[in-house]
Design a protein around this motif. Structure first.
Motif, short mmCIF file in Angstrom:
data_model
loop_
_atom_site.label_atom_id
_atom_site.label_comp_id
_atom_site.label_asym_id
_atom_site.label_seq_id
_atom_site.Cartn_x
_atom_site.Cartn_y
_atom_site.Cartn_z
N GLU A 166 5.69 18.68 47.54
CA GLU A 166 5.66 19.74 48.97
C GLU A 166 5.28 20.87 48.70
OE1 GLU A 166 9.01 17.88 50.99
OE2 GLU A 166 8.15 15.90 50.59
N LEU A 167 5.90 21.38 47.32
CA LEU A 167 6.16 22.72 46.92
C LEU A 167 5.27 23.03 46.34
CD1 LEU A 167 10.18 22.89 45.21
CD2 LEU A 167 9.52 23.23 47.30
N GLY A 168 3.85 22.48 46.01
CA GLY A 168 2.85 22.79 46.11
C GLY A 168 2.80 22.48 44.23
N PHE A 169 3.75 22.40 43.27
CA PHE A 169 3.14 22.07 42.19
C PHE A 169 2.40 20.49 41.63
CE2 PHE A 169 6.92 24.03 42.61
CZ PHE A 169 6.98 25.89 41.94
N SER A 170 2.20 20.93 40.54
CA SER A 170 1.55 19.76 40.24
C SER A 170 2.40 18.81 38.80
CB SER A 170 0.45 20.24 38.87
OG SER A 170 -0.37 18.70 38.35
#
Length: 132
Positions: A38-42
Motif C-alpha cells: 500500500e505504501l508502494g514498496f516491494s
C-alpha cells in the motif's frame, strides 16, 4: 543519576519498539507485505532485510561493543523513522506515523543522554550533563 535512568528507560523503550516490530514482521508476514505494498514498496525483498535491521540496531546500541557501530545504528534508526513516518503521511495515513513520532522522541532522548550513562562517550552526542 536521573539522567542515567532516563537514558536506560528511553533506550529500552526504543529497543522494545524495534524488537516488537520485527516480531510483527515475522509473525504476520502477509499483513506486513500488504501494508508495505500500500505504501508502494516491494515487500518481497524489504521485509527480511527490515527484520534483520530491526533486530541488529537495538542489539548494537544496547551492547555498544563498538562505538562507531552504535552511532551508526542511531543514525540508521533516525533515517528509518523519518522515512517511515513520511511514507505514512504521504499516503494519507497520519495515524500510521504515530509509532515513528514516538520512536523519534525516544531516539532523541536516548542519543542525547547516552554520554552520561555510558562509559565511552560518543563524539557525536551533546556534551555530557547530568540532571540530579
Amino acid at each position: 543519576m536521573i539522567t542515567i535512568y532516563i537514558y536506560w528507560i528511553s533506550t529500552a523503550l526504543l529497543s522494545l519498539l524495534y524488537v516488537s516490530s520485527a516480531l510483527l514482521y515475522l509473525g504476520k508476514a502477509s499483513f506486513v507485505r500488504s501494508a508495505q505494498a500500500e505504501l508502494g514498496f516491494s515487500a518481497t525483498f524489504l521485509v527480511p532485510f527490515m527484520v534483520l535491521i530491526k533486530l541488529l540496531a537495538p542489539t548494537v546500541i544496547l551492547s555498544r561493543f563498538n562505538l562507531a557501530l552504535s552511532d551508526l545504528a542511531y543514525a540508521g534508526i533516525l533515517y528509518h523513522l523519518l522515512l517511515s513516518g513520511l511514507a505514512q503521511l504521504s499516503v494519507g495515513k497520519p495515524k500510521g506515523a504515530i509509532p515513528a513520532v514516538l520512536g523519534l522522541a525516544l531516539l532523541a532522548v536516548s542519543f542525547t543522554t547516552q554520554n552520561v550513562a555510558r562509559e565511552m562517550p560518543s563524539p557525536y552526542a551533546p556534551a555530557a550533563y547530568a540532571i540530579n
